[in-house]
Design a protein around this motif. Structure first.
Motif, mmCIF file in Angstrom:
data_model
loop_
_atom_site.group_PDB
_atom_site.id
_atom_site.type_symbol
_atom_site.label_atom_id
_atom_site.label_comp_id
_atom_site.label_asym_id
_atom_site.label_seq_id
_atom_site.Cartn_x
_atom_site.Cartn_y
_atom_site.Cartn_z
ATOM 1 N N PHE A 14 -37.211 -6.394 -16.923
ATOM 2 C CA PHE A 14 -35.760 -6.623 -16.111
ATOM 3 C C PHE A 14 -35.375 -8.008 -15.811
ATOM 4 N N GLN A 15 -36.392 -8.593 -15.623
ATOM 5 C CA GLN A 15 -36.256 -10.179 -15.242
ATOM 6 C C GLN A 15 -35.512 -10.855 -16.394
ATOM 7 N N ASP A 16 -36.110 -10.454 -17.691
ATOM 8 C CA ASP A 16 -35.541 -11.014 -18.823
ATOM 9 C C ASP A 16 -33.993 -10.455 -19.179
ATOM 10 N N LEU A 17 -33.686 -9.312 -18.848
ATOM 11 C CA LEU A 17 -32.412 -8.816 -19.058
ATOM 12 C C LEU A 17 -31.496 -9.427 -17.969
ATOM 13 N N ALA A 18 -31.967 -9.871 -16.769
ATOM 14 C CA ALA A 18 -31.202 -10.582 -16.072
ATOM 15 C C ALA A 18 -31.425 -12.110 -16.233
ATOM 16 N N ILE A 19 -31.147 -12.804 -17.173
ATOM 17 C CA ILE A 19 -31.428 -13.928 -17.630
ATOM 18 C C ILE A 19 -32.371 -14.803 -16.955
ATOM 19 N N GLY A 20 -33.518 -13.955 -16.724
ATOM 20 C CA GLY A 20 -34.614 -14.742 -16.251
ATOM 21 C C GLY A 20 -34.740 -14.899 -14.705
ATOM 22 N N GLN A 21 -33.714 -14.244 -13.870
ATOM 23 C CA GLN A 21 -33.591 -14.203 -12.386
ATOM 24 C C GLN A 21 -34.902 -13.231 -11.915
ATOM 25 N N TYR A 22 -35.579 -13.918 -11.214
ATOM 26 C CA TYR A 22 -36.926 -13.232 -10.828
ATOM 27 C C TYR A 22 -36.551 -12.362 -9.836
ATOM 28 N N PRO A 23 -35.563 -12.533 -8.922
ATOM 29 C CA PRO A 23 -35.601 -11.197 -8.064
ATOM 30 C C PRO A 23 -34.902 -9.889 -8.358
ATOM 31 N N ALA A 24 -34.508 -9.877 -9.631
ATOM 32 C CA ALA A 24 -34.150 -8.696 -10.551
ATOM 33 C C ALA A 24 -35.484 -7.937 -10.729
ATOM 34 N N SER A 25 -36.374 -8.403 -10.969
ATOM 35 C CA SER A 25 -37.895 -7.756 -10.976
ATOM 36 C C SER A 25 -38.722 -7.578 -9.847
ATOM 37 N N ALA A 26 -38.144 -7.687 -8.530
ATOM 38 C CA ALA A 26 -39.025 -7.986 -7.414
ATOM 39 C C ALA A 26 -38.886 -6.609 -6.537
ATOM 40 N N GLY A 27 -37.914 -5.715 -6.826
ATOM 41 C CA GLY A 27 -37.668 -4.693 -5.980
ATOM 42 C C GLY A 27 -38.436 -3.647 -6.386
ATOM 43 N N ALA A 28 -38.442 -2.533 -5.534
ATOM 44 C CA ALA A 28 -39.391 -1.462 -5.694
ATOM 45 C C ALA A 28 -38.761 -0.490 -6.604
ATOM 46 N N PHE A 29 -37.235 -0.654 -6.807
ATOM 47 C CA PHE A 29 -36.545 0.261 -8.054
ATOM 48 C C PHE A 29 -35.270 -0.466 -8.566
ATOM 49 N N ASN A 30 -34.842 -0.163 -9.515
ATOM 50 C CA ASN A 30 -33.593 -0.789 -9.956
ATOM 51 C C ASN A 30 -32.436 0.296 -10.287
ATOM 52 N N ILE A 31 -31.339 -0.555 -10.269
ATOM 53 C CA ILE A 31 -30.028 0.281 -10.577
ATOM 54 C C ILE A 31 -29.396 -0.416 -11.773
ATOM 55 N N VAL A 32 -28.716 0.063 -12.595
ATOM 56 C CA VAL A 32 -27.950 -0.595 -13.490
ATOM 57 C C VAL A 32 -26.705 0.244 -13.480
ATOM 58 N N MET A 33 -25.432 -0.457 -13.062
ATOM 59 C CA MET A 33 -24.030 0.289 -12.941
ATOM 60 C C MET A 33 -23.414 -0.323 -13.865
ATOM 61 N N ILE A 34 -22.697 0.572 -14.927
ATOM 62 C CA ILE A 34 -22.246 0.152 -15.971
ATOM 63 C C ILE A 34 -20.562 1.001 -16.093
ATOM 64 N N ASN A 35 -19.684 0.408 -16.254
ATOM 65 C CA ASN A 35 -18.475 0.842 -16.161
ATOM 66 C C ASN A 35 -17.460 0.337 -17.378
ATOM 67 N N GLU A 36 -17.325 1.364 -18.329
ATOM 68 C CA GLU A 36 -16.429 0.847 -19.195
ATOM 69 C C GLU A 36 -15.089 0.894 -18.764
ATOM 70 N N MET A 37 -14.492 -0.502 -19.046
ATOM 71 C CA MET A 37 -13.028 -0.795 -18.223
ATOM 72 C C MET A 37 -11.797 -0.255 -19.318
ATOM 73 N N ASP A 38 -10.787 0.002 -18.739
ATOM 74 C CA ASP A 38 -9.521 0.458 -19.200
ATOM 75 C C ASP A 38 -8.646 -0.875 -19.247
ATOM 76 N N VAL A 39 -8.610 -1.320 -20.429
ATOM 77 C CA VAL A 39 -7.768 -2.618 -20.584
ATOM 78 C C VAL A 39 -6.459 -2.482 -21.028
ATOM 79 N N SER A 40 -5.932 -1.171 -20.978
ATOM 80 C CA SER A 40 -4.487 -0.727 -21.399
ATOM 81 C C SER A 40 -3.543 -1.285 -20.482
ATOM 82 N N SER A 41 -3.866 -1.772 -19.108
ATOM 83 C CA SER A 41 -2.911 -2.643 -18.335
ATOM 84 C C SER A 41 -3.887 -3.142 -17.180
#
Length: 107
Positions: A14-41
């Motif tokens: 997790f820390q590596d995926l967050a470009i090395g940011q330590y706090p990304a790996s320090a929690g009790a759990f993680n959430i990854v939120m992804i949204n495919e953006m509509d670029v039509s407008s």
């Protein structure tokens, strides 16, 4: 749409995926939120970013209300993250990574 992956990542990954940011790996759990953006407008694109931000804010406020530290970052290694998740089309995705339950001394 919820996609269950069955994928488990350790703290270092997790820390590596967050470009090395330590706090990304320090929690009790993680959430990854992804949204495919509509670029039509530009209006739809902007509305989606605002909605994504509101959802992120609710997650942060809920964690804070429960006295859980929270770390949020949009800075992730897209190609590596989406590769782990088996997502091949990521050029139009907005991603936020949360780490919830970060100890107070590490916030």
């Amino acid at each position: 749409m919820e996609k269950k992956t069955g994928i488990s990542l350790n703290r270092k990954e997790f820390q590596d995926l967050a470009i090395g940011q330590y706090p990304a790996s320090a929690g009790a759990f993680n959430i990854v939120m992804i949204n495919e953006m509509d670029v039509s407008s530009s209006k739809k694109y902007e509305e989606q970013f605002i909605s994504l931000g509101k959802l992120g804010q609710r997650i942060c406020l809920t964690a804070t209300r429960e006295d859980l530290g929270v770390f949020l970052t949009p800075a992730v290694k897209d190609k590596a993250l989406f590769g782990k998740l088996g997502i091949t089309q990521y050029d139009r995705c907005a991603t936020y990574l949360f780490s919830i339950g970060v100890p107070k001394g590490e916030r």
